[in-house]
Design a protein around this motif. Structure first.
Motif, PDB file in Angstrom:
ATOM      1  N   GLY A  98       0.842  -1.188   0.000  1.00  0.00           N
ATOM      2  CA  GLY A  98       0.000   0.000   0.000  1.00  0.00           C
ATOM      3  C   GLY A  98       0.879   1.239   0.000  1.00  0.00           C
ATOM      4  O   GLY A  98       1.753   1.395  -0.850  1.00  0.00           O
ATOM      5  N   ASN A  99       0.629   2.120   0.972  1.00  0.00           N
ATOM      6  CA  ASN A  99       1.442   3.328   1.099  1.00  0.00           C
ATOM      7  C   ASN A  99       2.654   3.125   1.993  1.00  0.00           C
ATOM      8  O   ASN A  99       3.438   4.057   2.189  1.00  0.00           O
ATOM      9  CB  ASN A  99       0.583   4.473   1.665  1.00  0.00           C
ATOM     10  N   ARG A 100       2.793   1.939   2.544  1.00  0.00           N
ATOM     11  CA  ARG A 100       3.887   1.673   3.475  1.00  0.00           C
ATOM     12  C   ARG A 100       5.079   1.067   2.750  1.00  0.00           C
ATOM     13  O   ARG A 100       4.939   0.374   1.737  1.00  0.00           O
ATOM     14  CB  ARG A 100       3.432   0.707   4.580  1.00  0.00           C
ATOM     15  N   ARG A 101       6.261   1.325   3.285  1.00  0.00           N
ATOM     16  CA  ARG A 101       7.493   0.717   2.786  1.00  0.00           C
ATOM     17  C   ARG A 101       7.982  -0.259   3.857  1.00  0.00           C
ATOM     18  O   ARG A 101       8.360   0.137   4.956  1.00  0.00           O
ATOM     19  CB  ARG A 101       8.555   1.777   2.501  1.00  0.00           C
ATOM     20  N   ILE A 102       7.950  -1.539   3.543  1.00  0.00           N
ATOM     21  CA  ILE A 102       8.273  -2.587   4.507  1.00  0.00           C
ATOM     22  C   ILE A 102       9.732  -3.011   4.352  1.00  0.00           C
ATOM     23  O   ILE A 102      10.173  -3.381   3.257  1.00  0.00           O
ATOM     24  CB  ILE A 102       7.348  -3.821   4.312  1.00  0.00           C
ATOM     25  N   HIS A 103      10.447  -2.969   5.441  1.00  0.00           N
ATOM     26  CA  HIS A 103      11.870  -3.346   5.463  1.00  0.00           C
ATOM     27  C   HIS A 103      12.076  -4.753   4.906  1.00  0.00           C
ATOM     28  O   HIS A 103      11.329  -5.681   5.220  1.00  0.00           O
ATOM     29  CB  HIS A 103      12.369  -3.269   6.905  1.00  0.00           C
ATOM     30  N   GLN A 104      13.096  -4.896   4.068  1.00  0.00           N
ATOM     31  CA  GLN A 104      13.526  -6.199   3.599  1.00  0.00           C
ATOM     32  C   GLN A 104      15.006  -6.376   3.922  1.00  0.00           C
ATOM     33  O   GLN A 104      15.801  -5.437   3.774  1.00  0.00           O
ATOM     34  CB  GLN A 104      13.313  -6.339   2.087  1.00  0.00           C
ATOM     35  N   THR A 105      15.369  -7.594   4.328  1.00  0.00           N
ATOM     36  CA  THR A 105      16.769  -7.864   4.638  1.00  0.00           C
ATOM     37  C   THR A 105      17.618  -7.714   3.386  1.00  0.00           C
ATOM     38  O   THR A 105      17.294  -8.291   2.343  1.00  0.00           O
ATOM     39  CB  THR A 105      16.930  -9.292   5.192  1.00  0.00           C
ATOM     40  N   PRO A 106      18.693  -6.942   3.450  1.00  0.00           N
ATOM     41  CA  PRO A 106      19.548  -6.789   2.262  1.00  0.00           C
ATOM     42  C   PRO A 106      20.222  -8.099   1.894  1.00  0.00           C
ATOM     43  O   PRO A 106      20.493  -8.937   2.754  1.00  0.00           O
ATOM     44  CB  PRO A 106      20.578  -5.734   2.697  1.00  0.00           C
ATOM     45  N   LYS A 107      20.488  -8.260   0.617  1.00  0.00           N
ATOM     46  CA  LYS A 107      21.142  -9.460   0.121  1.00  0.00           C
ATOM     47  C   LYS A 107      22.660  -9.309   0.179  1.00  0.00           C
ATOM     48  O   LYS A 107      23.184  -8.210   0.338  1.00  0.00           O
ATOM     49  CB  LYS A 107      20.690  -9.745  -1.318  1.00  0.00           C
ATOM     50  N   ALA A 108      23.337 -10.437   0.010  1.00  0.00           N
ATOM     51  CA  ALA A 108      24.804 -10.406   0.044  1.00  0.00           C
ATOM     52  C   ALA A 108      25.364  -9.453  -1.009  1.00  0.00           C
ATOM     53  O   ALA A 108      26.352  -8.750  -0.774  1.00  0.00           O
ATOM     54  CB  ALA A 108      25.364 -11.813  -0.165  1.00  0.00           C
ATOM     55  N   GLY A 109      24.728  -9.414  -2.186  1.00  0.00           N
ATOM     56  CA  GLY A 109      25.195  -8.526  -3.239  1.00  0.00           C
ATOM     57  C   GLY A 109      25.080  -7.057  -2.863  1.00  0.00           C
ATOM     58  O   GLY A 109      25.916  -6.235  -3.257  1.00  0.00           O
ATOM     59  N   HIS A 110      24.051  -6.710  -2.076  1.00  0.00           N
ATOM     60  CA  HIS A 110      23.905  -5.334  -1.617  1.00  0.00           C
ATOM     61  C   HIS A 110      25.019  -4.979  -0.631  1.00  0.00           C
ATOM     62  O   HIS A 110      25.574  -3.877  -0.675  1.00  0.00           O
ATOM     63  CB  HIS A 110      22.545  -5.144  -0.945  1.00  0.00           C
ATOM     64  N   ILE A 111      25.316  -5.909   0.245  1.00  0.00           N
ATOM     65  CA  ILE A 111      26.379  -5.681   1.233  1.00  0.00           C
ATOM     66  C   ILE A 111      27.717  -5.543   0.527  1.00  0.00           C
ATOM     67  O   ILE A 111      28.529  -4.668   0.847  1.00  0.00           O
ATOM     68  CB  ILE A 111      26.417  -6.830   2.257  1.00  0.00           C
TER      69      ILE A 111
END
Length: 218
Positions: free
Chosen positions: A114-127
């Motif tokens: 909806g209008n909310r942004r829900i946290h997602q665990t970053p992936k190894a590639g992001h780190i």
């Protein structure tokens, strides 16, 4: 500069840019990081959330990633977890203004509901993509004590075999610093009694881990 870790050893994602550890100061490094497009997270985020604090600093705290409020304000640990961290640092005897505070990942990883942004665990590639910026911060801040907040930050610096429940609060040599891993303050906010988690006990343990770090500064 930090050594490559097994967490990042196998992936089909693009390599991160060359580590900017030659930056003369944090302001220069922050300006370079503001334009980072090394992974897709920049596309939906407000911007790069770089670390804040003095350089050099006796203590450096590394969290996971910015949350919704951090992304909107472009500053780490300014939401509920940040307020809890501030309180715990005071109890442990560490002045927040004397500490450098940052995250392993500099862009907010989330999904929309909806209008909310829900946290997602970053992936190894992001780190891995953000690792050059963290390397640059470490090189300039030169902390005497390094505190990792949560499993993601611990794995980013200690490798994928790191286990927060078994290793938290245990100081260990890390390059020219001493590293103390502990939980992320957001874990206390999400404590679930149905899973046997007591927020007061978790908070007390968190403060005790920070006291361990503080004692290393004496």
């Amino acid at each position: 500069m930090t050594e490559p870790l097994d967490l990042f050893s196998t992936t089909d994602e693009p390599d991160a840019p060359a580590a900017p550890t030659e930056a003369p100061d944090l302001d220069t490094l922050r300006e370079r990081a503001a334009g980072c497009t090394a992974c897709e997270l920049y596309e939906g985020a407000t911007g790069t959330v770089f670390g804040v604090g003095p350089a050099p600093a006796r203590v450096m705290l590394v969290g996971e990633q910015p949350g919704d409020q951090e992304d909107r304000k472009l500053e780490p640990f300014v939401g509920p977890a940040g307020r809890l961290l501030d309180e715990a640092l005071v109890e442990a005897g560490i002045a927040r203004e004397d500490a450098y505070v940052t995250n392993a990942v500099k862009h907010f990883s989330f999904r929309r509901q909806g209008n909310r942004r829900i946290h997602q665990t970053p992936k190894a590639g992001h780190i891995r993509a953000c690792r050059p910026w963290l390397d640059g911060e470490l090189a300039l801040v030169r902390p005497h004590v390094l505190v990792t907040l949560g499993a993601i930050a611990g794995k980013a610096l200690l490798g994928s075999s790191f286990r927060i429940t078994a290793e938290r609060g245990q100081p260990r040599p890390w390059q020219d610093s001493t590293l103390v891993p502990t939980i992320h303050p957001s874990a206390i906010l999400r404590a679930d009694p149905d899973r046997g988690q007591d927020a007061d006990e978790m908070r007390a343990g968190f403060v005790e881990d920070l006291r361990t770090a503080a004692q290393l500064l004496d």
